[in-house]
Scaffold this active site. Structure first.
Site, PDB file in Angstrom:
ATOM      1  N   GLU A 178      51.711 -15.542  53.941  1.00 20.06           N
ATOM      2  CA  GLU A 178      50.865 -14.623  54.713  1.00 20.06           C
ATOM      3  C   GLU A 178      50.782 -13.272  54.008  1.00 20.06           C
ATOM      4  O   GLU A 178      51.251 -12.241  54.484  1.00 20.06           O
ATOM      5  CB  GLU A 178      51.430 -14.522  56.141  1.00 20.06           C
ATOM      6  N   SER A 307      49.868 -13.802  59.737  1.00 17.69           N
ATOM      7  CA  SER A 307      48.484 -14.225  59.713  1.00 17.69           C
ATOM      8  C   SER A 307      48.503 -15.744  59.865  1.00 17.69           C
ATOM      9  O   SER A 307      49.537 -16.368  59.606  1.00 17.69           O
ATOM     10  CB  SER A 307      47.795 -13.822  58.407  1.00 17.69           C
ATOM     11  N   GLU A 382      48.949 -11.422  64.695  1.00 16.98           N
ATOM     12  CA  GLU A 382      48.387 -12.370  63.722  1.00 16.98           C
ATOM     13  C   GLU A 382      47.092 -11.764  63.189  1.00 16.98           C
ATOM     14  O   GLU A 382      46.125 -11.600  63.923  1.00 16.98           O
ATOM     15  CB  GLU A 382      48.082 -13.716  64.397  1.00 16.98           C
TER      16      GLU A 382
END
Ligand code: ZN
Length: 416
Positions: A178, A307, A382
């Site tokens: 991420e 994410s 996120e």
């Protein structure tokens, strides 16, 4: 007389040298700011460049060196490393126009947020950023990874002095792939430090909290995601007889770890929880840090950046039927962040309890920091996107993402 004249000329440089006060500014008229690409497999070049240059601006870089070089030394640099880009045509003129060029160099610029970077460069970014603001920041470490890397972050404080205010804690890159979360947490630190003296809203936040920002809490996984497997998520811890590697650091915290359904007991799973609560060294380090912040001035806000999906989520993750008494307050803060993000770019975020709006998680960071760390507010955010690129978010989206996220974070902080 002739002899006397020669003597006085010979003494002149010494006399001048002793007459110059130490604090006098160096005149950089005609010096250039250069970005020097280091030739591959050329050992020792860095040291030679350091000898020739007036200043190395980014010591430790693996691929290139930014340096201030006197006009008559530029050819010598090019003889060592032919690939040279002129960043500043005349450093002296730039100083005259724009103020202190040394500090402008010492502090990484916003262009950092237009590309992804190596682990070593991320550490250097933090060091360079901190070096620009030595009176209200310091580099911190909060433990060691399986492979011996330190979990490195930055502590930022304001007018009350170091450690005088309640803590705000940001974690990035708990999941290796991420990468946008590394950039976003670094951008938050960059904003807090570089805007402190010019933006009263940011100054108010820095004066109100002690910020602890750790952009990469899973360094082994992050390195592995860059060297070997772009889609790697977990840490790099082996598990007894299994050939599979890695614990999910976001399922290994010692809070409700034993509850079933929110993590895997299969070492090959992406959400493998480990053999025991807190048996990942990264988690032991993070837990010790959280506990120490709790025991000092307490924790007001924790955000664990992930994410992708565009969510702002709050505890608890381990039980979808449990609604905490502070649910409305957690919702209000998340909604403020959601509105601010939408206001910047139109990007739409979903807010809600993490278990009900995403999925059940046991042994998660936000649950631990809320349940054990006593944080007033605790979230998972996120980041972009919703899956078109997923973890492989194009570099062209870094800046828009970190800017909108920062606006959301500010809105949340102002209500914390
Ligand atoms: Zn994640």
């Amino acid at each position: 007389m002739k002899n006397a004249t020669i003597l006085s000329i010979a003494l002149l440089p010494l006399a001048l040298a002793t007459a110059v006060p130490r604090s006098e500014k160096v005149d950089y008229t005609g010096y250039q700011g250069l970005r020097i690409t280091l030739p591959e497999n050329a050992t020792g070049i860095e040291e030679q460049i350091e000898d020739i240059a007036a200043h190395i601006l980014n010591p430790g870089q693996a691929t290139h060196i930014d340096a201030v070089v006197a006009a008559d030394k530029i050819d010598a640099i090019k003889a060592l490393a032919p690939e040279v880009e002129v960043l500043v045509q005349d450093v002296g003129a730039a100083i005259a126009e724009e103020g202190d060029i040394v500090s402008a160099y010492a502090v990484p610029s916003e262009s950092w947020f237009t590309a992804y970077h190596s682990y070593a460069d991320h550490i250097q970014f933090l060091r360079d950023l901190q070096a620009g603001y030595p009176s209200n920041s310091e580099i911190i470490t909060t433990g060691t990874s399986v492979q011996g890397r330190t979990l490195t972050g930055i502590h930022i404080w304001g007018s009350g002095g170091k450690g005088s205010k309640p803590a705000v804690l940001f974690h990035g890159t708990v999941h290796a792939r991420e990468w946008i979360t590394t950039m976003s947490t670094e951008y938050n630190a960059w904003q807090l430090l570089t805007k402190y003296n010019t933006d009263s809203a940011i100054k108010a936040l820095v004066d109100k909290f002690d910020f602890y920002i750790i952009p990469i809490v899973n360094p082994d996984g992050f390195v592995y995601s860059q060297t070997t497997d772009r889609m790697w998520r977990k840490n790099r811890q082996t598990v007894g007889s299994s050939s599979c590697v890695g614990r999910d650091n976001n399922r290994n915290w010692s809070y409700k770890w034993e509850v079933t359904g929110g993590a895997s007991t299969n070492p090959c799973s992406e959400t493998y929880k480990g053999l025991a609560a807190g048996d990942a060294p990264e988690n032991r380090g993070m837990m010790a840090h959280v506990n120490s912040l709790r025991d000092a001035r307490g924790i007001r806000l924790y955000i664990d950046f992930h994410s992708y999906g565009q969510y702002i989520l709050w505890p608890y993750g381990y039980d979808c039927n449990l609604v905490v008494p502070e649910d409305r307050a957690l919702n209000a803060l998340a909604s403020a962040g959601q509105s601010a993000i939408r206001g910047v770019s139109g990007t739409s975020y979903t807010v809600g309890n993490s278990c009900r709006h995403l999925y059940a998680t046991t042994g998660s960071g936000p649950d631990y920091v809320y349940g054990v760390g006593g944080a007033a507010y605790s979230y998972t955010i996120e980041l972009r996107d919703k899956g078109n690129y997923g973890f492989i978010l194009p570099a062209s989206q870094i800046q828009p993402t970190v800017r909108e996220t920062w606006a959301g974070v500010v809105a949340m902080l102002q209500r914390t």
